[in-house]
Each structure stands twice: as C-alpha cells, then as structure tokens.
Design a protein around this motif. Structure first.
Motif, PDB file in Angstrom:
ATOM      1  N   LEU A 155       8.461   0.697   4.458  1.00  9.40           N
ATOM      2  CA  LEU A 155       8.432   1.506   5.676  1.00  9.40           C
ATOM      3  C   LEU A 155       7.193   2.390   5.708  1.00  9.40           C
ATOM      4  CD1 LEU A 155       9.733   2.584   8.261  1.00  9.40           C
ATOM      5  CD2 LEU A 155      11.046   4.182   6.855  1.00  9.40           C
ATOM      6  N   ILE A 156       6.911   3.054   4.597  1.00  7.91           N
ATOM      7  CA  ILE A 156       5.731   3.929   4.517  1.00  7.91           C
ATOM      8  C   ILE A 156       4.455   3.111   4.703  1.00  7.91           C
ATOM      9  CG2 ILE A 156       4.416   5.501   3.051  1.00  7.91           C
ATOM     10  CD1 ILE A 156       7.088   6.627   4.059  1.00  7.91           C
ATOM     11  N   ILE A 215       0.817  -1.221   0.000  1.00 10.26           N
ATOM     12  CA  ILE A 215       0.000   0.000   0.000  1.00 10.26           C
ATOM     13  C   ILE A 215       0.849   1.268   0.000  1.00 10.26           C
ATOM     14  CG2 ILE A 215      -2.035  -1.072   1.024  1.00 10.26           C
ATOM     15  CD1 ILE A 215      -1.234   0.084   3.715  1.00 10.26           C
ATOM     16  N   GLY A 216       2.104   1.153   0.436  1.00  8.20           N
ATOM     17  CA  GLY A 216       2.991   2.322   0.414  1.00  8.20           C
ATOM     18  C   GLY A 216       3.417   2.721  -0.989  1.00  8.20           C
ATOM     19  N   LYS A 217       3.187   1.859  -1.975  1.00 11.45           N
ATOM     20  CA  LYS A 217       3.631   2.153  -3.340  1.00 11.45           C
ATOM     21  C   LYS A 217       2.865   3.306  -3.986  1.00 11.45           C
ATOM     22  CE  LYS A 217       5.871  -2.111  -4.815  1.00 11.45           C
ATOM     23  NZ  LYS A 217       5.914  -3.214  -5.795  1.00 11.45           N
ATOM     24  N   LYS A 240       2.403  -4.895  10.944  1.00 13.91           N
ATOM     25  CA  LYS A 240       3.345  -3.812  10.623  1.00 13.91           C
ATOM     26  C   LYS A 240       4.741  -4.363  10.351  1.00 13.91           C
ATOM     27  CE  LYS A 240       3.661   0.035  12.799  1.00 13.91           C
ATOM     28  NZ  LYS A 240       3.790   1.040  13.882  1.00 13.91           N
ATOM     29  N   ASN A 241       5.206  -5.281  11.183  1.00  8.00           N
ATOM     30  CA  ASN A 241       6.565  -5.807  11.042  1.00  8.00           C
ATOM     31  C   ASN A 241       6.722  -6.683   9.806  1.00  8.00           C
ATOM     32  OD1 ASN A 241       7.595  -4.478  13.248  1.00  8.00           O
ATOM     33  ND2 ASN A 241       7.339  -6.198  14.650  1.00  8.00           N
ATOM     34  N   ILE A 242       5.695  -7.474   9.495  1.00  8.34           N
ATOM     35  CA  ILE A 242       5.761  -8.289   8.282  1.00  8.34           C
ATOM     36  C   ILE A 242       5.941  -7.380   7.066  1.00  8.34           C
ATOM     37  CG2 ILE A 242       4.422  -9.752   6.701  1.00  8.34           C
ATOM     38  CD1 ILE A 242       5.422 -11.383   8.975  1.00  8.34           C
ATOM     39  N   SER A 247       4.078   0.295   6.298  1.00  3.33           N
ATOM     40  CA  SER A 247       3.932  -0.162   7.686  1.00  3.33           C
ATOM     41  C   SER A 247       3.365   0.946   8.568  1.00  3.33           C
ATOM     42  CB  SER A 247       5.275  -0.655   8.235  1.00  3.33           C
ATOM     43  OG  SER A 247       6.197   0.410   8.415  1.00  3.33           O
ATOM     44  N   LYS A 248       3.723   2.183   8.266  1.00  4.61           N
ATOM     45  CA  LYS A 248       3.200   3.308   9.045  1.00  4.61           C
ATOM     46  C   LYS A 248       1.720   3.558   8.748  1.00  4.61           C
ATOM     47  CE  LYS A 248       7.635   5.706   9.579  1.00  4.61           C
ATOM     48  NZ  LYS A 248       8.420   6.936   9.289  1.00  4.61           N
ATOM     49  N   MET A 249       1.283   3.210   7.555  1.00  7.98           N
ATOM     50  CA  MET A 249      -0.125   3.400   7.171  1.00  7.98           C
ATOM     51  C   MET A 249      -1.049   2.406   7.859  1.00  7.98           C
ATOM     52  SD  MET A 249       0.553   3.983   3.086  1.00  7.98           S
ATOM     53  CE  MET A 249      -1.188   4.065   2.601  1.00  7.98           C
ATOM     54  N   ILE A 250      -0.468   1.320   8.398  1.00  4.24           N
ATOM     55  CA  ILE A 250      -1.275   0.255   8.991  1.00  4.24           C
ATOM     56  C   ILE A 250      -2.068   0.750  10.196  1.00  4.24           C
ATOM     57  CG2 ILE A 250      -1.149  -1.987  10.161  1.00  4.24           C
ATOM     58  CD1 ILE A 250      -0.733  -2.011   7.113  1.00  4.24           C
ATOM     59  N   ILE A 251      -1.525   1.700  10.929  1.00  4.95           N
ATOM     60  CA  ILE A 251      -2.213   2.210  12.119  1.00  4.95           C
ATOM     61  C   ILE A 251      -3.580   2.770  11.749  1.00  4.95           C
ATOM     62  CG2 ILE A 251      -2.140   3.906  13.987  1.00  4.95           C
ATOM     63  CD1 ILE A 251       0.913   3.739  13.879  1.00  4.95           C
ATOM     64  N   SER A 252      -3.640   3.621  10.728  1.00  4.66           N
ATOM     65  CA  SER A 252      -4.918   4.231  10.332  1.00  4.66           C
ATOM     66  C   SER A 252      -5.874   3.179   9.773  1.00  4.66           C
ATOM     67  CB  SER A 252      -4.683   5.344   9.304  1.00  4.66           C
ATOM     68  OG  SER A 252      -4.097   4.834   8.117  1.00  4.66           O
TER      69      SER A 252
END
Length: 274
Positions: free
Chosen positions: A115-116, A94-96, A140-142, A118-123
């Motif tokens: 990295l980006i 999804i960061g792409k 997030k870690n996967i 993984s940060k989007m996973i919170i929302s």
C-alpha cells in the motif's frame, strides 16, 4: 528536469528512454546493477537504491530487497515485454524501506509495504516524467494488490473472495507479477509455490464455470454516469460511495449482478446518502 553526472548534462526524458531499453533487455538486472555501481541509480531511482543492504539484529536478518528486486525483474522479463508490468516489478517493493520494522523475538516485518509503495508511485512518475495519465493507475494497482492472489491460496478461500480477484482488470498480469516474485533458492519451496498458484488458477476456473451457469457478468451493471443521471447530480464523492456500496453488495451476494436489482438497490441507498 536535467541531471548532471560527471559534468555531463542529460534530460530526464533521454535518461528514461535509455532506461526503458534496459528494462526491455533480455536481462535487465545487468544494466540496473551497473547503474547502481556507478551511482546513477541513486539519482534516478533512490527508492530502488534504498532497498540495498541486509540488516542483522539478534540473529534475525532480512534478505537484500534490492537483489531480490533485480531477480523479480529478470523473472518477469522472461514472460512479458509489457514495459509497465516490468516497471511495476522494479518498483513493487519500494515501500519496504519505509515500513521496515524489527520486532523482538519475531524478526523483521514490512507490513503494508504494498500500500505504501503504491502511494509512492505518484512522486516517481512525476519526477521521472513518466506517462502519468496512461499508466500510473496500472502500475499502482499491480503494486497495491501484489499480495492479494497469495492470500487466496488456501482450500478455505470462499467463492466471494475469489470473485473479487476476477473483477480486477489485469488479473493475468497480477498473477504473473506474484509468480515472478518467487525468488527462493529452495527447490522444495519453489515447487510448493508453483503448486499453490496452480491451485489458485484452478479455483478461479471453477468460480468462473459456476458463474457462467448463473449468468454472472464480471462488470458492474450500473455506471457512474447512470447514477448521476437518475439522481440529477454532477460528479461528487457521494457517487463513489454509492458505487462502493453497490460493489460490496454484489460481491457478497446481497443482491444479484443484474441491472434491475442493482437499480432498485441504489435508489434505496441514494435516499439515505443524498
């Protein structure tokens, strides 16, 4: 949170309940693609919907990352019924959509998309009311480390770099994610990727065998609780800093992985930081 679709109001909990059944089906891509066609995926998971499409510029084009994602989800579903690993596969790129960049004479790049993403996973977890406390760190870690095993597929990878991977809690799931991410239709490339992962597994095995002889333990000898106790402090960022320094020292062979040496080391580090 409720969602209205064609004058039908559904709670997000009911939607995710049904969506999870799709993810656990024999071929999740069928249900996900249908949700895309009727427009519901844009409401539930716009992050995945935004991956759709191919952009072509000066004879350079990238693959359709949405179709690729569906293939990855199908691939991983053949080998696991771990719902949250399948969620990680669904969200791994999804960061792409945010990191996509065209570089003249080179083509399309997606630097740091893991990295980006993984940060989007919170929302995503918050919006969909997914069990944040239980599974968000895992997903997030996967995603964050989904390229790490690939970077170690070389004959020059050091024991220390391999050992860092062994400290990862869900290493088998991570490697399965990486293998499922291979969707090339080129038979020769597919065989090459398979051989590369076999090489990585062999490297992991050899490092473990070496470390067993050295009585290496794949956990850290000093806990955060121990640090707080010996320094007489409550949880704080300094504890995390000391733990990271200790981690670096052990993984890079500066000190052996045992309690006595680690305890002496952190006492010295603590004097400088606290």
């Amino acid at each position: 949170m409720n969602i209205r679709f064609y004058n039908i109001i559904l709670s997000i909990e009911r939607i995710i309940y049904e969506f999870n059944k799709i993810l656990l089906s024999n071929k999740p891509s069928t249900g996900i693609f249908y949700l895309y066609k009727i427009g519901l995926l844009s409401i539930i998971l716009p992050e995945v919907r935004n991956l759709k499409g191919i952009e072509n510029k000066k004879k350079f084009k990238h693959k359709d990352n949405f179709i690729h994602t569906l293939e990855v989800v199908d691939n991983i579903s053949r080998y696991t019924n771990n719902l949250w690993l399948i969620w990680a596969a669904l969200l791994h790129d999804i960061g792409k959509s945010i990191t996509k960049k065209y570089i003249p004479n080179i083509g399309w790049t997606f630097h740091s998309h893991e990295l980006i993403g993984s940060k989007m996973i919170i929302s995503v977890f918050e919006r969909l009311k997914l069990p944040k406390k239980k599974y968000i760190k895992y997903v997030k870690n996967i995603i964050k480390y989904s390229s790490r095993p690939i970077t170690l597929i070389s004959y020059t990878a050091t024991d220390s770099s391999i050992r860092r991977l062994l400290f990862y809690d869900d290493i088998e799931d991570l490697i399965l994610m990486c293998q499922s991410d291979i969707t090339t239709k080129n038979y020769i490339k597919k065989i090459q990727y398979k051989n590369n992962f076999n090489l990585l597994k062999l490297k992991l095995k050899k490092v473990i065998e070496k470390d067993i002889k050295k009585k290496w333990v794949y956990s850290y000898p000093i806990s955060g609780y121990h640090l707080m106790k010996i320094f007489g402090i409550n949880p704080c960022k300094e504890i995390g800093i000391i733990k990271n320094i200790l981690k670096y020292a052990i993984l890079n062979g500066i000190i052996p992985n045992n309690f006595e040496k680690a305890n002496l080391f952190i006492l010295e580090i603590g004097k400088k930081i606290l």
